[in-house]
Scaffold this active site. Structure first.
Site, mmCIF file in Angstrom:
data_model
loop_
_atom_site.group_PDB
_atom_site.id
_atom_site.type_symbol
_atom_site.label_atom_id
_atom_site.label_comp_id
_atom_site.label_asym_id
_atom_site.label_seq_id
_atom_site.Cartn_x
_atom_site.Cartn_y
_atom_site.Cartn_z
ATOM 1 C CG ASN A 46 29.412 -1.850 -0.291
ATOM 2 O OD1 ASN A 46 28.882 -0.476 -0.505
ATOM 3 N ND2 ASN A 46 29.466 -2.724 -0.761
ATOM 4 C CG HIS A 57 32.378 -4.389 -4.504
ATOM 5 N ND1 HIS A 57 31.898 -6.275 -4.307
ATOM 6 C CD2 HIS A 57 30.860 -3.880 -5.132
ATOM 7 C CE1 HIS A 57 30.456 -5.841 -5.499
ATOM 8 N NE2 HIS A 57 30.759 -4.720 -5.571
ATOM 9 C CD GLU A 59 35.460 -8.021 -0.383
ATOM 10 O OE1 GLU A 59 35.546 -9.118 0.002
ATOM 11 O OE2 GLU A 59 35.441 -6.704 -1.257
ATOM 12 C CB CYS A 84 30.515 -10.537 -4.605
ATOM 13 S SG CYS A 84 31.817 -8.790 -5.528
ATOM 14 C CB CYS A 87 35.602 -8.647 -4.137
ATOM 15 S SG CYS A 87 34.868 -7.256 -4.266
ATOM 16 C CG ASP A 147 26.336 -4.673 -2.530
ATOM 17 O OD1 ASP A 147 26.395 -3.623 -3.689
ATOM 18 O OD2 ASP A 147 26.673 -5.268 -1.655
#
Length: 151
Positions: A46, A57, A59, A84, A87, A147
């Site tokens: 991140n 992020h 990922e 999230c 992602c 975030d």
């Protein structure tokens, strides 16, 4: 070549990325993309704070660093925290075949949604991952809340 990937060793790569992100002043969430044999394709973290970019992020950073692949069905996204919705959408869009989650206690994200859509999700419930993020959240609740969209 091994029969099944060593998920714990794969998670160690993501944890290294999370720690690098923390050392840079960012949110300690790391990720890595592997093929099914366990070969590393890309790793990331991140970088939302470091790059002032809400889309970086862990990922997405790992995915971008892996570069173009002919197909993603045989890849494994490993992340220190449940992905999230953003992602999770990336995982579905590119048909990433499996997701290894370091922990989902802190944030459940889209793992149920991924499972409902046929993605194999392995939650390792890592104490190390949970402690790393918990320490950060206690020290920087305003950044964490921003975030995850609760600011």
């Amino acid at each position: 070549m091994q029969d099944s990937p060593d998920y714990r060793t794969m998670l160690d790569t993501a944890i290294e990325e999370a720690k690098l992100g923390l050392a840079e002043g960012g949110i300690p969430i790391g990720a890595a993309l592997f093929d099914r044999r366990g070969r590393l394709l890309g790793r990331g973290r991140n970088r939302r704070i470091q790059e002032n970019d809400p889309s970086v992020h862990g990922e997405t950073d790992a995915f971008r660093k892996a570069g173009r692949q002919r197909r993603y069905q045989d890849t494994i996204m490993v992340t220190t925290l449940a992905p999230c919705w953003y992602c999770s959408g990336l995982i579905l869009q590119f048909r990433i075949g499996a997701v290894v989650v370091g922990e989902s206690r802190t944030f459940r994200g889209g793992i149920d949604w991924l499972r409902e859509r046929g993605v194999e999700v392995i939650d390792l419930d890592s104490e190390e991952c949970a402690n790393l993020l918990d320490s950060f959240i206690r020290a920087h609740p305003e950044i964490w809340n921003e975030d995850i969209g609760e600011a």
